[in-house]
Scaffold this motif. Structure first.
Motif, PDB file in Angstrom:
ATOM      1  N   CYS A  75       0.842  -1.196   0.000  1.00  0.00           N
ATOM      2  CA  CYS A  75       0.000   0.000   0.000  1.00  0.00           C
ATOM      3  C   CYS A  75       0.877   1.246   0.000  1.00  0.00           C
ATOM      4  O   CYS A  75       2.049   1.186   0.360  1.00  0.00           O
ATOM      5  N   ALA A  76       0.271   2.345  -0.419  1.00  0.00           N
ATOM      6  CA  ALA A  76       0.991   3.619  -0.392  1.00  0.00           C
ATOM      7  C   ALA A  76       0.018   4.764  -0.611  1.00  0.00           C
ATOM      8  O   ALA A  76      -1.045   4.605  -1.215  1.00  0.00           O
ATOM      9  N   LEU A  77       0.412   5.897  -0.119  1.00  0.00           N
ATOM     10  CA  LEU A  77      -0.272   7.160  -0.339  1.00  0.00           C
ATOM     11  C   LEU A  77       0.607   7.940  -1.309  1.00  0.00           C
ATOM     12  O   LEU A  77       1.826   7.999  -1.131  1.00  0.00           O
ATOM     13  N   LEU A  78       0.013   8.518  -2.340  1.00  0.00           N
ATOM     14  CA  LEU A  78       0.809   9.281  -3.299  1.00  0.00           C
ATOM     15  C   LEU A  78       0.011  10.449  -3.833  1.00  0.00           C
ATOM     16  O   LEU A  78      -1.201  10.520  -3.639  1.00  0.00           O
ATOM     17  N   HIS A  79       0.699  11.346  -4.492  1.00  0.00           N
ATOM     18  CA  HIS A  79       0.071  12.511  -5.111  1.00  0.00           C
ATOM     19  C   HIS A  79       0.211  12.404  -6.618  1.00  0.00           C
ATOM     20  O   HIS A  79       1.279  12.072  -7.126  1.00  0.00           O
ATOM     21  N   VAL A  80      -0.876  12.700  -7.293  1.00  0.00           N
ATOM     22  CA  VAL A  80      -0.864  12.804  -8.752  1.00  0.00           C
ATOM     23  C   VAL A  80      -1.437  14.183  -9.051  1.00  0.00           C
ATOM     24  O   VAL A  80      -2.617  14.440  -8.818  1.00  0.00           O
ATOM     25  N   GLY A  81      -0.567  15.059  -9.520  1.00  0.00           N
ATOM     26  CA  GLY A  81      -0.966  16.455  -9.652  1.00  0.00           C
ATOM     27  C   GLY A  81      -1.277  17.000  -8.266  1.00  0.00           C
ATOM     28  O   GLY A  81      -0.511  16.811  -7.324  1.00  0.00           O
ATOM     29  N   GLU A  82      -2.427  17.603  -8.120  1.00  0.00           N
ATOM     30  CA  GLU A  82      -2.856  18.157  -6.827  1.00  0.00           C
ATOM     31  C   GLU A  82      -3.675  17.147  -6.022  1.00  0.00           C
ATOM     32  O   GLU A  82      -4.089  17.424  -4.903  1.00  0.00           O
ATOM     33  N   ARG A  83      -3.908  15.984  -6.603  1.00  0.00           N
ATOM     34  CA  ARG A  83      -4.795  14.998  -5.980  1.00  0.00           C
ATOM     35  C   ARG A  83      -4.005  13.971  -5.172  1.00  0.00           C
ATOM     36  O   ARG A  83      -3.016  13.425  -5.643  1.00  0.00           O
ATOM     37  N   GLN A  84      -4.466  13.710  -3.969  1.00  0.00           N
ATOM     38  CA  GLN A  84      -3.880  12.667  -3.136  1.00  0.00           C
ATOM     39  C   GLN A  84      -4.661  11.373  -3.372  1.00  0.00           C
ATOM     40  O   GLN A  84      -5.884  11.389  -3.480  1.00  0.00           O
ATOM     41  N   LEU A  85      -3.941  10.272  -3.475  1.00  0.00           N
ATOM     42  CA  LEU A  85      -4.561   8.964  -3.701  1.00  0.00           C
ATOM     43  C   LEU A  85      -3.951   7.929  -2.780  1.00  0.00           C
ATOM     44  O   LEU A  85      -2.848   8.106  -2.275  1.00  0.00           O
ATOM     45  N   PHE A  86      -4.670   6.849  -2.635  1.00  0.00           N
ATOM     46  CA  PHE A  86      -4.226   5.737  -1.813  1.00  0.00           C
ATOM     47  C   PHE A  86      -4.487   4.464  -2.595  1.00  0.00           C
ATOM     48  O   PHE A  86      -5.505   4.334  -3.269  1.00  0.00           O
ATOM     49  N   TRP A  87      -3.547   3.536  -2.548  1.00  0.00           N
ATOM     50  CA  TRP A  87      -3.795   2.209  -3.119  1.00  0.00           C
ATOM     51  C   TRP A  87      -3.350   1.154  -2.115  1.00  0.00           C
ATOM     52  O   TRP A  87      -2.480   1.393  -1.296  1.00  0.00           O
ATOM     53  N   LYS A  88      -4.012   0.016  -2.163  1.00  0.00           N
ATOM     54  CA  LYS A  88      -3.658  -1.077  -1.274  1.00  0.00           C
ATOM     55  C   LYS A  88      -3.970  -2.399  -1.946  1.00  0.00           C
ATOM     56  O   LYS A  88      -4.818  -2.474  -2.823  1.00  0.00           O
ATOM     57  N   ILE A  89      -3.246  -3.405  -1.541  1.00  0.00           N
ATOM     58  CA  ILE A  89      -3.437  -4.756  -2.073  1.00  0.00           C
ATOM     59  C   ILE A  89      -3.894  -5.645  -0.922  1.00  0.00           C
ATOM     60  O   ILE A  89      -3.271  -5.679   0.134  1.00  0.00           O
ATOM     61  N   ASP A  90      -4.989  -6.362  -1.161  1.00  0.00           N
ATOM     62  CA  ASP A  90      -5.510  -7.329  -0.203  1.00  0.00           C
ATOM     63  C   ASP A  90      -5.357  -8.725  -0.792  1.00  0.00           C
ATOM     64  O   ASP A  90      -5.309  -8.898  -2.011  1.00  0.00           O
ATOM     65  N   TYR A  91      -5.318  -9.718   0.091  1.00  0.00           N
ATOM     66  CA  TYR A  91      -5.088 -11.109  -0.314  1.00  0.00           C
ATOM     67  C   TYR A  91      -6.301 -11.958   0.053  1.00  0.00           C
ATOM     68  O   TYR A  91      -6.644 -12.075   1.229  1.00  0.00           O
ATOM     69  N   TYR A  92      -6.930 -12.552  -0.949  1.00  0.00           N
ATOM     70  CA  TYR A  92      -8.112 -13.381  -0.745  1.00  0.00           C
ATOM     71  C   TYR A  92      -7.838 -14.814  -1.169  1.00  0.00           C
ATOM     72  O   TYR A  92      -6.954 -15.081  -1.995  1.00  0.00           O
ATOM     73  N   ASP A  93      -8.670 -15.718  -0.645  1.00  0.00           N
ATOM     74  CA  ASP A  93      -8.596 -17.097  -1.119  1.00  0.00           C
ATOM     75  C   ASP A  93      -9.160 -17.153  -2.546  1.00  0.00           C
ATOM     76  O   ASP A  93      -9.682 -16.161  -3.061  1.00  0.00           O
ATOM     77  N   ARG A  94      -9.051 -18.288  -3.181  1.00  0.00           N
ATOM     78  CA  ARG A  94      -9.450 -18.410  -4.589  1.00  0.00           C
ATOM     79  C   ARG A  94     -10.944 -18.163  -4.807  1.00  0.00           C
ATOM     80  O   ARG A  94     -11.360 -17.792  -5.895  1.00  0.00           O
ATOM     81  N   SER A  95     -11.748 -18.334  -3.785  1.00  0.00           N
ATOM     82  CA  SER A  95     -13.187 -18.089  -3.922  1.00  0.00           C
ATOM     83  C   SER A  95     -13.561 -16.629  -3.647  1.00  0.00           C
ATOM     84  O   SER A  95     -14.718 -16.257  -3.786  1.00  0.00           O
TER      85      SER A  95
END
Length: 121
Positions: A75-95
């Motif tokens: 995961c990370a918080l970042l800026h693109v232009g003037e906009r702040q964004l957040f992305w994260k990766i979650d881990y699920y089972d195959r179903s």
């Protein structure tokens, strides 16, 4: 536990962390190895903004001890232009109903990367 067993356990943990980081980077940088989704707030942005956001996420390399203490690039918080964004990766089972039993094993894990505005978290 013996000293040699402790070294093996630490090496195994490091190998596992490296494998998780590699799989996370692959998804984030190429879209391969899982699913990529965006929240309604991101999806409502103009297509050129979305493209810039996805490119910035793919190119992000500002991982450090503060934002990635476990070294998994999940995961990370970042800026693109003037906009702040957040992305994260979650881990699920195959179903996609429970957490993955082993995020280091792609045979039992589906990664889902979510890109969102911070207020949507």
């Amino acid at each position: 536990m013996t000293c040699s067993q402790e070294r093996v356990d630490r090496a195994s943990a490091a190998d596992r962390r490296t494998r998780i980081r590699t799989l996370n980077d692959q998804l984030r940088q190429t879209g391969v190895g899982g699913r990529m989704v965006m929240t309604a707030g991101v999806a409502a942005l103009p297509p050129t903004d979305i493209a810039a956001i996805l490119l910035a996420v793919a190119n992000f390399d500002g991982f450090d001890q503060d934002n990635d203490p476990w070294g998994e690039h999940d995961c990370a918080l970042l800026h693109v232009g003037e906009r702040q964004l957040f992305w994260k990766i979650d881990y699920y089972d195959r179903s996609l109903t429970n957490v993955s039993p082993d995020p280091a094993d792609p045979a039992v894990t589906i990664r889902v990367m979510t890109v969102m505005l911070p207020e949507e978290y």
